[in-house]
Write a protein that holds these residues in place. Structure first.
Motif, PDB file in Angstrom:
ATOM      1  N   ASN A 268       0.808  -1.212   0.000  1.00 22.12           N
ATOM      2  CA  ASN A 268       0.000   0.000   0.000  1.00 22.12           C
ATOM      3  C   ASN A 268       0.848   1.272   0.000  1.00 22.12           C
ATOM      4  O   ASN A 268       0.520   2.254  -0.669  1.00 22.12           O
ATOM      5  CB  ASN A 268      -0.933   0.001   1.223  1.00 22.12           C
ATOM      6  CG  ASN A 268      -1.931   1.145   1.161  1.00 22.12           C
ATOM      7  OD1 ASN A 268      -2.754   1.220   0.255  1.00 22.12           O
ATOM      8  ND2 ASN A 268      -1.851   2.046   2.134  1.00 22.12           N
ATOM      9  N   GLY A 269       1.974   1.250   0.727  1.00 21.62           N
ATOM     10  CA  GLY A 269       2.822   2.429   0.798  1.00 21.62           C
ATOM     11  C   GLY A 269       3.451   2.784  -0.535  1.00 21.62           C
ATOM     12  O   GLY A 269       3.729   3.950  -0.811  1.00 21.62           O
ATOM     13  N   LEU A 270       3.675   1.762  -1.396  1.00 25.49           N
ATOM     14  CA  LEU A 270       4.214   2.008  -2.730  1.00 25.49           C
ATOM     15  C   LEU A 270       3.097   2.253  -3.739  1.00 25.49           C
ATOM     16  O   LEU A 270       3.246   3.066  -4.647  1.00 25.49           O
ATOM     17  CB  LEU A 270       5.061   0.822  -3.190  1.00 25.49           C
ATOM     18  CG  LEU A 270       6.340   0.533  -2.395  1.00 25.49           C
ATOM     19  CD1 LEU A 270       7.027  -0.716  -2.943  1.00 25.49           C
ATOM     20  CD2 LEU A 270       7.289   1.718  -2.447  1.00 25.49           C
ATOM     21  N   ALA A 271       1.991   1.525  -3.581  1.00 23.12           N
ATOM     22  CA  ALA A 271       0.876   1.684  -4.509  1.00 23.12           C
ATOM     23  C   ALA A 271       0.303   3.091  -4.441  1.00 23.12           C
ATOM     24  O   ALA A 271      -0.104   3.664  -5.459  1.00 23.12           O
ATOM     25  CB  ALA A 271      -0.207   0.657  -4.209  1.00 23.12           C
ATOM     26  N   VAL A 289      13.120  -6.083  -7.483  1.00 24.23           N
ATOM     27  CA  VAL A 289      13.429  -5.025  -6.523  1.00 24.23           C
ATOM     28  C   VAL A 289      12.756  -3.730  -6.962  1.00 24.23           C
ATOM     29  O   VAL A 289      12.726  -3.411  -8.159  1.00 24.23           O
ATOM     30  CB  VAL A 289      14.959  -4.806  -6.410  1.00 24.23           C
ATOM     31  CG1 VAL A 289      15.275  -3.641  -5.470  1.00 24.23           C
ATOM     32  CG2 VAL A 289      15.637  -6.076  -5.921  1.00 24.23           C
ATOM     33  N   VAL A 290      12.214  -2.999  -5.999  1.00 21.29           N
ATOM     34  CA  VAL A 290      11.657  -1.673  -6.244  1.00 21.29           C
ATOM     35  C   VAL A 290      12.408  -0.673  -5.383  1.00 21.29           C
ATOM     36  O   VAL A 290      12.521  -0.852  -4.172  1.00 21.29           O
ATOM     37  CB  VAL A 290      10.145  -1.612  -5.929  1.00 21.29           C
ATOM     38  CG1 VAL A 290       9.627  -0.173  -6.088  1.00 21.29           C
ATOM     39  CG2 VAL A 290       9.367  -2.542  -6.852  1.00 21.29           C
ATOM     40  N   PHE A 291      12.957   0.368  -6.024  1.00 19.20           N
ATOM     41  CA  PHE A 291      13.584   1.474  -5.307  1.00 19.20           C
ATOM     42  C   PHE A 291      12.541   2.567  -5.089  1.00 19.20           C
ATOM     43  O   PHE A 291      11.843   2.955  -6.023  1.00 19.20           O
ATOM     44  CB  PHE A 291      14.748   2.088  -6.095  1.00 19.20           C
ATOM     45  CG  PHE A 291      15.852   1.129  -6.427  1.00 19.20           C
ATOM     46  CD1 PHE A 291      16.230   0.144  -5.542  1.00 19.20           C
ATOM     47  CD2 PHE A 291      16.525   1.215  -7.632  1.00 19.20           C
ATOM     48  CE1 PHE A 291      17.249  -0.741  -5.845  1.00 19.20           C
ATOM     49  CE2 PHE A 291      17.550   0.351  -7.953  1.00 19.20           C
ATOM     50  CZ  PHE A 291      17.911  -0.641  -7.050  1.00 19.20           C
ATOM     51  N   GLU A 292      12.445   3.051  -3.873  1.00 13.05           N
ATOM     52  CA  GLU A 292      11.548   4.166  -3.570  1.00 13.05           C
ATOM     53  C   GLU A 292      12.377   5.344  -3.082  1.00 13.05           C
ATOM     54  O   GLU A 292      13.008   5.272  -2.026  1.00 13.05           O
ATOM     55  CB  GLU A 292      10.542   3.779  -2.499  1.00 13.05           C
ATOM     56  CG  GLU A 292       9.619   4.918  -2.094  1.00 13.05           C
ATOM     57  CD  GLU A 292       8.855   4.621  -0.818  1.00 13.05           C
ATOM     58  OE1 GLU A 292       7.879   5.346  -0.544  1.00 13.05           O
ATOM     59  OE2 GLU A 292       9.237   3.676  -0.087  1.00 13.05           O
ATOM     60  N   GLU A 293      12.397   6.407  -3.889  1.00 17.60           N
ATOM     61  CA  GLU A 293      13.044   7.631  -3.450  1.00 17.60           C
ATOM     62  C   GLU A 293      12.035   8.394  -2.609  1.00 17.60           C
ATOM     63  O   GLU A 293      11.200   9.150  -3.127  1.00 17.60           O
ATOM     64  CB  GLU A 293      13.501   8.469  -4.648  1.00 17.60           C
ATOM     65  CG  GLU A 293      14.266   9.712  -4.251  1.00 17.60           C
ATOM     66  CD  GLU A 293      14.745  10.529  -5.447  1.00 17.60           C
ATOM     67  OE1 GLU A 293      15.278  11.626  -5.221  1.00 17.60           O
ATOM     68  OE2 GLU A 293      14.569  10.053  -6.592  1.00 17.60           O
ATOM     69  N   ALA A 294      12.070   8.162  -1.294  1.00 16.65           N
ATOM     70  CA  ALA A 294      11.054   8.722  -0.407  1.00 16.65           C
ATOM     71  C   ALA A 294      11.102  10.240  -0.384  1.00 16.65           C
ATOM     72  O   ALA A 294      10.076  10.901  -0.319  1.00 16.65           O
ATOM     73  CB  ALA A 294      11.219   8.157   1.003  1.00 16.65           C
ATOM     74  N   ASP A 295      12.284  10.800  -0.385  1.00 16.18           N
ATOM     75  CA  ASP A 295      12.486  12.235  -0.559  1.00 16.18           C
ATOM     76  C   ASP A 295      13.939  12.414  -0.975  1.00 16.18           C
ATOM     77  O   ASP A 295      14.593  11.446  -1.351  1.00 16.18           O
ATOM     78  CB  ASP A 295      12.154  13.031   0.726  1.00 16.18           C
ATOM     79  CG  ASP A 295      12.869  12.480   1.949  1.00 16.18           C
ATOM     80  OD1 ASP A 295      14.068  12.144   1.835  1.00 16.18           O
ATOM     81  OD2 ASP A 295      12.247  12.398   3.018  1.00 16.18           O
ATOM     82  N   GLN A 296      14.432  13.601  -0.913  1.00 17.33           N
ATOM     83  CA  GLN A 296      15.811  13.830  -1.342  1.00 17.33           C
ATOM     84  C   GLN A 296      16.827  13.318  -0.323  1.00 17.33           C
ATOM     85  O   GLN A 296      18.023  13.440  -0.538  1.00 17.33           O
ATOM     86  CB  GLN A 296      16.035  15.323  -1.583  1.00 17.33           C
ATOM     87  CG  GLN A 296      15.259  15.856  -2.773  1.00 17.33           C
ATOM     88  CD  GLN A 296      15.565  17.308  -3.051  1.00 17.33           C
ATOM     89  OE1 GLN A 296      16.179  17.995  -2.243  1.00 17.33           O
ATOM     90  NE2 GLN A 296      15.136  17.788  -4.205  1.00 17.33           N
TER      91      GLN A 296
END
Length: 410
Positions: A268-271, A289-296
């Protein structure tokens, strides 16, 4: 080898040799040349040699000339100590920018497109170049009827069939003008597949993605939104018709053997990632693998081990404060260590550097490559003989006559 050794034994010995030796042994005899160049031997060699052995690093040199460079690095205990610069003669002669839209089984698919106007509508013709750096061979493929990205968009991907080892290019042209999508007079999805063995494109029907699915694709940049794993393409996409009425991130799969689409749900957090969060896909071994750039400041790394239909788990987080201006996660070594791009400071105009990061010890070591920031890409690959049975620089499938009506909205 002695003529007294049965041919079938010679074949088994040859299958275990590295590509470089096989290319040299083609000059030993006509029998060996015909054997090694045969499509069955090439396919069987690809089945036996599945372990990633190399990493291709692509980047632009820093000032003054910004030259595009390719470096092959052997991914072993001497990592970064055993490397060789590569030259792609075809792309160098064209003097155009080709992005890498996919890679699989030791092959890389480069792509460039040019738009033309026809009857007031902009369509283009693209050119894909399949390249095997291990044997220094390329094959050209013409991609016709490329949409302009205004009302319709054309997205491309590349992979290799796990059964036949036949390279394929997948071309999807879909409607992206949401106000017209329900009243489109023609089917809003058009999926075509190019198969190297036939040298031709053909259309698929049935089992197409839902019409409100939108793929992430930008032909001007290297593709970091999809990956081929085990003969299946995994493609980041957006569902504009989710249950809650909001857009939803997901992964669309395409089986290169059955040529069927599927859907993979994300946590859910990625969707429903917050605005500004950037997602990218990669692979580590046989894990998606999924990379999530949460912020800078923070990168989260999620992984689905084994069956990708199962839930993803967050493996670790990289924090820029601890990593001295982390720019991006580029990929992984086969040992699991992330390969990252870093900046000397927060100024994007400063050179970028490539390093390997050990999550447990939090230690980094520089690989010794400096270049323009945000131009670094890494691609794991194994050595194969694919394309060896193809004439070099073969141009497949000249452009067909454009039928604009196939794409127009009523």
């Amino acid at each position: 080898m002695s003529d007294n050794i049965p041919l079938e034994i010679q074949v088994e010995i040859l299958k275990r040799l590295p590509v470089k030796l096989l290319i040299q042994f083609r000059s030993v005899s006509k029998t060996w040349r015909a054997l090694i160049d045969g499509s069955s031997f090439i396919a069987e060699y690809a089945r036996q040699h599945t372990e990633t052995q190399h990493i291709l690093l692509r980047y632009r040199d820093y000032q003054p000339n910004y030259k595009l460079k390719y470096v092959s690095i052997v991914d072993d205990e001497t990592f970064s100590g055993n490397k060789v610069s590569l030259t792609h003669p075809v792309l160098r002669q064209m003097c155009k920018h080709y992005s890498i839209i996919g890679y699989s089984h030791g092959l890389f698919c480069f792509y460039h497109e040019a738009q033309v106007v026809c009857n007031g509508h902009s369509f283009g013709t693209g050119r894909a170049v399949l390249w095997n750096p291990s044997i220094r061979k390329s094959v050209d493929v013409v991609v016709s009827n490329v949409a302009d990205g205004v009302t319709y968009e054309t997205v491309l991907n590349f992979g290799v069939c796990r059964e036949t080892k036949d390279p394929k290019i997948v071309k999807i042209t879909h409607l992206i003008c949401w106000g017209n999508i329900e009243r489109a007079s023609h089917i809003p999805w058009r999926v075509e597949v190019y198969t190297l063995s036939t040298g031709a494109w053909r259309s698929l029907s049935g089992n197409l993605p839902r019409k409100r699915i939108h793929f992430d694709f930008c032909p001007e940049f290297d593709n970091c939104y999809s990956v081929d794993m085990g003969g299946v393409l995994y493609w980041l996409a957006v569902d504009w018709d989710s249950m809650d009425g909001e857009s939803c991130n997901l992964i669309i799969s395409f089986d290169m053997t059955s040529e069927e689409f599927g859907e993979v749900n994300l946590p859910n957090g990625l969707a429903h990632s917050p605005y500004g969060h950037c997602l990218r896909v990669s692979k580590l071994g046989e894990s998606l693998v999924v990379f999530e750039e949460a912020d800078q400041m923070v990168y989260n790394v999620w992984m689905a081990e084994g069956d990708v239909s199962k839930s993803f788990t967050k493996r670790f987080t990289l924090n820029v404060n601890a990593l001295h201006h982390l720019q991006a996660i580029l990929g992984f070594r086969k040992s699991g260590e992330p390969i990252i791009e870093m900046l000397e400071n927060e100024n994007d105009f400063e050179p970028g550097r490539v390093a390997v990061y050990e999550p447990r010890s939090k230690h980094m070591y520089n690989l010794g490559f400096d270049g323009m920031s945000s131009t670094f890409f890494v691609y794991p690959y194994m050595e194969t003989l694919l394309l060896l049975d193809q004439p070099n620089l073969t141009i497949h499938n000249e452009p067909e006559t454009l039928n604009v009506q196939d794409y127009l909205v009523a």
